[in-house]
Write a protein that holds these residues in place. Structure first.
Motif, PDB file in Angstrom:
ATOM      1  N   ARG A  53       0.833  -1.206   0.000  1.00 42.01           N
ATOM      2  CA  ARG A  53       0.000   0.000   0.000  1.00 42.01           C
ATOM      3  C   ARG A  53       0.870   1.259   0.000  1.00 42.01           C
ATOM      4  NH1 ARG A  53      -5.186   0.959   3.979  1.00 42.01           N
ATOM      5  NH2 ARG A  53      -5.658   3.101   3.345  1.00 42.01           N
ATOM      6  N   PHE A  54       1.932   1.265   0.797  1.00 40.59           N
ATOM      7  CA  PHE A  54       2.821   2.427   0.831  1.00 40.59           C
ATOM      8  C   PHE A  54       3.536   2.616  -0.510  1.00 40.59           C
ATOM      9  CE2 PHE A  54       3.009   2.230   5.621  1.00 40.59           C
ATOM     10  CZ  PHE A  54       2.538   3.519   5.807  1.00 40.59           C
ATOM     11  N   ILE A  55       3.948   1.522  -1.127  1.00 39.45           N
ATOM     12  CA  ILE A  55       4.658   1.615  -2.399  1.00 39.45           C
ATOM     13  C   ILE A  55       3.785   2.283  -3.458  1.00 39.45           C
ATOM     14  CG2 ILE A  55       5.540   0.241  -4.333  1.00 39.45           C
ATOM     15  CD1 ILE A  55       6.603  -1.753  -2.208  1.00 39.45           C
ATOM     16  N   PHE A  56       2.514   1.915  -3.502  1.00 34.01           N
ATOM     17  CA  PHE A  56       1.611   2.526  -4.475  1.00 34.01           C
ATOM     18  C   PHE A  56       1.373   4.001  -4.152  1.00 34.01           C
ATOM     19  CE2 PHE A  56       0.745  -1.662  -6.036  1.00 34.01           C
ATOM     20  CZ  PHE A  56       0.331  -1.456  -7.335  1.00 34.01           C
ATOM     21  N   GLN A  57       1.274   4.330  -2.864  1.00 33.81           N
ATOM     22  CA  GLN A  57       1.098   5.737  -2.502  1.00 33.81           C
ATOM     23  C   GLN A  57       2.297   6.548  -2.973  1.00 33.81           C
ATOM     24  OE1 GLN A  57       1.173   6.684   1.656  1.00 33.81           O
ATOM     25  NE2 GLN A  57       0.974   8.871   1.292  1.00 33.81           N
ATOM     26  N   TRP A  58       3.489   6.031  -2.727  1.00 35.79           N
ATOM     27  CA  TRP A  58       4.703   6.737  -3.106  1.00 35.79           C
ATOM     28  C   TRP A  58       4.815   6.886  -4.622  1.00 35.79           C
ATOM     29  CZ3 TRP A  58       9.311   5.035  -5.606  1.00 35.79           C
ATOM     30  CH2 TRP A  58      10.360   5.952  -5.554  1.00 35.79           C
ATOM     31  N   LEU A  59       4.532   5.798  -5.360  1.00 35.00           N
ATOM     32  CA  LEU A  59       4.615   5.843  -6.814  1.00 35.00           C
ATOM     33  C   LEU A  59       3.600   6.815  -7.401  1.00 35.00           C
ATOM     34  CD1 LEU A  59       5.080   2.061  -7.702  1.00 35.00           C
ATOM     35  CD2 LEU A  59       6.788   3.887  -7.861  1.00 35.00           C
ATOM     36  N   PHE A  60       2.433   6.926  -6.759  1.00 31.25           N
ATOM     37  CA  PHE A  60       1.427   7.859  -7.256  1.00 31.25           C
ATOM     38  C   PHE A  60       1.826   9.307  -6.979  1.00 31.25           C
ATOM     39  CE2 PHE A  60      -2.383  10.431  -6.462  1.00 31.25           C
ATOM     40  CZ  PHE A  60      -2.933  10.391  -7.732  1.00 31.25           C
ATOM     41  N   ALA A  61       2.407   9.550  -5.796  1.00 32.67           N
ATOM     42  CA  ALA A  61       2.782  10.918  -5.424  1.00 32.67           C
ATOM     43  C   ALA A  61       4.026  11.394  -6.175  1.00 32.67           C
ATOM     44  CB  ALA A  61       3.021  11.007  -3.911  1.00 32.67           C
ATOM     45  N   TRP A  74      11.450  19.754   0.563  1.00 36.26           N
ATOM     46  CA  TRP A  74      12.127  18.705   1.329  1.00 36.26           C
ATOM     47  C   TRP A  74      13.098  19.333   2.337  1.00 36.26           C
ATOM     48  CZ3 TRP A  74      11.872  13.280   0.449  1.00 36.26           C
ATOM     49  CH2 TRP A  74      12.764  12.536   1.213  1.00 36.26           C
ATOM     50  N   SER A  75      13.084  18.869   3.579  1.00 45.44           N
ATOM     51  CA  SER A  75      14.046  19.295   4.598  1.00 45.44           C
ATOM     52  C   SER A  75      14.227  18.174   5.601  1.00 45.44           C
ATOM     53  CB  SER A  75      13.582  20.573   5.303  1.00 45.44           C
ATOM     54  OG  SER A  75      12.506  20.304   6.177  1.00 45.44           O
ATOM     55  N   LEU A  76      15.417  18.132   6.233  1.00 48.56           N
ATOM     56  CA  LEU A  76      15.722  17.075   7.190  1.00 48.56           C
ATOM     57  C   LEU A  76      14.780  17.131   8.389  1.00 48.56           C
ATOM     58  CD1 LEU A  76      17.587  14.736   7.912  1.00 48.56           C
ATOM     59  CD2 LEU A  76      19.108  16.374   9.039  1.00 48.56           C
ATOM     60  N   ARG A  77      14.482  18.352   8.870  1.00 49.60           N
ATOM     61  CA  ARG A  77      13.605  18.488  10.032  1.00 49.60           C
ATOM     62  C   ARG A  77      12.207  17.979   9.703  1.00 49.60           C
ATOM     63  NH1 ARG A  77       9.825  21.980  11.562  1.00 49.60           N
ATOM     64  NH2 ARG A  77      10.231  23.343   9.781  1.00 49.60           N
ATOM     65  N   ARG A  78      11.690  18.355   8.567  1.00 46.18           N
ATOM     66  CA  ARG A  78      10.360  17.912   8.175  1.00 46.18           C
ATOM     67  C   ARG A  78      10.340  16.413   7.904  1.00 46.18           C
ATOM     68  NH1 ARG A  78       8.185  22.709   4.092  1.00 46.18           N
ATOM     69  NH2 ARG A  78       7.936  24.321   5.691  1.00 46.18           N
ATOM     70  N   SER A  79      11.438  15.897   7.362  1.00 49.52           N
ATOM     71  CA  SER A  79      11.499  14.466   7.109  1.00 49.52           C
ATOM     72  C   SER A  79      11.396  13.685   8.410  1.00 49.52           C
ATOM     73  CB  SER A  79      12.807  14.106   6.388  1.00 49.52           C
ATOM     74  OG  SER A  79      12.816  14.637   5.079  1.00 49.52           O
ATOM     75  N   GLY A  80      11.981  14.213   9.478  1.00 51.98           N
ATOM     76  CA  GLY A  80      11.887  13.552  10.772  1.00 51.98           C
ATOM     77  C   GLY A  80      10.452  13.460  11.250  1.00 51.98           C
ATOM     78  N   VAL A  81       9.702  14.543  11.065  1.00 48.18           N
ATOM     79  CA  VAL A  81       8.292  14.541  11.471  1.00 48.18           C
ATOM     80  C   VAL A  81       7.505  13.541  10.634  1.00 48.18           C
ATOM     81  CG1 VAL A  81       6.190  15.926  11.614  1.00 48.18           C
ATOM     82  CG2 VAL A  81       8.392  16.924  12.264  1.00 48.18           C
ATOM     83  N   HIS A  82       7.773  13.506   9.339  1.00 48.17           N
ATOM     84  CA  HIS A  82       7.055  12.581   8.468  1.00 48.17           C
ATOM     85  C   HIS A  82       7.439  11.128   8.748  1.00 48.17           C
ATOM     86  CE1 HIS A  82       5.018  15.639   6.231  1.00 48.17           C
ATOM     87  NE2 HIS A  82       6.145  16.229   5.887  1.00 48.17           N
ATOM     88  N   ALA A  83       8.671  10.910   9.165  1.00 45.52           N
ATOM     89  CA  ALA A  83       9.069   9.558   9.550  1.00 45.52           C
ATOM     90  C   ALA A  83       8.264   9.088  10.758  1.00 45.52           C
ATOM     91  CB  ALA A  83      10.569   9.518   9.860  1.00 45.52           C
ATOM     92  N   GLY A 195       4.492   8.127   2.268  1.00 48.00           N
ATOM     93  CA  GLY A 195       4.638   6.892   1.516  1.00 48.00           C
ATOM     94  C   GLY A 195       6.071   6.403   1.489  1.00 48.00           C
ATOM     95  N   LEU A 196       7.011   7.329   1.315  1.00 55.03           N
ATOM     96  CA  LEU A 196       8.426   6.964   1.257  1.00 55.03           C
ATOM     97  C   LEU A 196       8.896   6.361   2.576  1.00 55.03           C
ATOM     98  CD1 LEU A 196      11.186   6.974  -0.125  1.00 55.03           C
ATOM     99  CD2 LEU A 196      11.487   9.345   0.666  1.00 55.03           C
ATOM    100  N   ILE A 201      10.202   1.850   6.314  1.00 57.25           N
ATOM    101  CA  ILE A 201       9.977   1.182   7.601  1.00 57.25           C
ATOM    102  C   ILE A 201       9.504  -0.253   7.389  1.00 57.25           C
ATOM    103  CG2 ILE A 201       8.525   1.172   9.686  1.00 57.25           C
ATOM    104  CD1 ILE A 201       8.575   4.262   9.498  1.00 57.25           C
ATOM    105  N   CYS A 202       8.565  -0.438   6.462  1.00 58.43           N
ATOM    106  CA  CYS A 202       8.061  -1.790   6.185  1.00 58.43           C
ATOM    107  C   CYS A 202       9.158  -2.695   5.651  1.00 58.43           C
ATOM    108  CB  CYS A 202       6.903  -1.732   5.200  1.00 58.43           C
ATOM    109  SG  CYS A 202       5.356  -1.118   5.892  1.00 58.43           S
ATOM    110  N   LEU A 203       9.992  -2.180   4.749  1.00 58.31           N
ATOM    111  CA  LEU A 203      11.073  -2.993   4.191  1.00 58.31           C
ATOM    112  C   LEU A 203      12.085  -3.374   5.262  1.00 58.31           C
ATOM    113  CD1 LEU A 203      11.650  -1.203   0.758  1.00 58.31           C
ATOM    114  CD2 LEU A 203      10.456  -3.354   1.204  1.00 58.31           C
TER     115      LEU A 203
END
Length: 319
Positions: A53-61, A74-83, A195-196, A201-203
């Motif tokens: 499901r995540f792979i399809f979300q990422w490929l679509f976005a 894209w920023s490192l700080r924001r990436s942390g929140v999204h992680a 999605g990324l 995380i799933c992998l």
């Protein structure tokens, strides 16, 4: 400024109708994700179903990010929140797919709909939103309705019957974080990063679990039938995600939110058609109580809050 004193521009009737139609189609189709997930989870571990499901979300976005030229956000700080968002969402989805392995789709979704109730309580604690005694009472009533569904399911499948509550709690936390982040970010970069990170995380989980025999994260090579089911999970999730984005662009979240409860109805229909499952009287009473309490909370939010705590416009995920 309209007659209510709000500075929000008045919506055209055509926009409102379009938004309602998109949301209705989204919630009607959403249980198909769970139908495919349940079918896939017979031979594929829940973490692998979630990864698809995540792979399809990422490929679509991905192409949308390119078209909109939003790579600069894209920023490192924001990436942390999204992680963090992705980790919470991953836990919620793995919990729900694990539930679907042994529970009926309609029962699991009905229990999950305590999520607006949990979001109401968590928002009052962490976001300091004012919640009156009426909404707290509605929350208690809604939990009682969930117990009516959980109790017989608990006797049948044990503690797995509580996993939809874990899913609801995780989604409530995810939505709270999304609400905070959405003030400074657009929807597509948020979906792309979620999605990324969810995929990563799933992998990682599947790599750790491979060969261990742990049924939730021990990866397998899907056969042709299971691959079709995983494809169904991803495509349906992508389609409902598109519909949801268009719905929230056309109409206010507070107007769309009550339509989400149609998902229980469509889940019951699809579950009956595919698996021959149909809730008994006690479960229907529980479903009715959950819907009634949730709709009452939404009504109170629309009446007294400028933005409802159950606003999930920044999220296209729902089990």
């Amino acid at each position: 400024m309209n007659a209510t004193g709000s500075s929000r521009p008045r919506l055209h009737q055509s926009e409102l109708t379009f938004g309602l139609l998109m949301m209705f189609l989204s919630v009607i189709l959403s249980p198909i994700i769970d139908i495919f997930s349940k079918l896939a989870a017979v031979t594929v571990p829940p973490a692998e179903v979630t990864a698809a499901r995540f792979i399809f979300q990422w490929l679509f976005a991905l192409p949308m990010m390119a078209v909109l030229g939003q790579w600069g956000t894209w920023s490192l700080r924001r990436s942390g929140v999204h992680a963090i968002r992705a980790a919470v969402l991953t836990l919620s989805m793995i919990s729900f797919v694990t539930t679907l392995q042994v529970m009926e789709v309609a029962d699991a979704i009905a229990i999950f709909f305590v999520e607006p109730i949990m979001l109401t309580i968590l928002s009052s604690i962490f976001l300091k939103e004012t919640i009156g005694w009426r909404r707290y009472t509605a929350c208690a009533v809604g939990f009682f309705g969930a117990m009516l569904i959980i109790q017989p399911s608990f006797q049948e499948v044990g503690f797995v019957a509580l996993l939809p509550v874990v899913t609801a709690l995780c989604i409530a936390v995810y939505v709270m974080i999304t609400r905070v982040v959405s003030h400074s970010e657009d929807a597509w970069p948020m979906q792309f990063q979620t999605g990324l990170w969810g995929m990563v995380i799933c992998l990682i989980l599947l790599s750790i679990g491979h060969g261990t025999g742990w049924p939730i994260i021990d990866s397998v090579i899907p056969d042709g039938t299971a691959m079709l089911y995983l494809l169904g999970v991803g495509l349906t999730a992508a389609i409902t995600g598109i519909l949801t984005v268009h719905a929230y662009r056309a109409a206010p979240a507070s107007t769309l939110a009550p339509l989400q409860y149609f998902e229980i109805v469509s889940a019951t229909i699809f579950g009956w058609l595919v698996f021959g499952n149909f809730p008994d009287l006690i479960k229907w009473i529980g479903i009715f109580i959950i819907i009634a309490s949730g709709l009452y909370i939404l009504w109170r939010e629309r009446r007294f809050a400028s933005k409802p705590v159950s606003d999930t416009s920044g999220s296209t995920f729902a089990p």
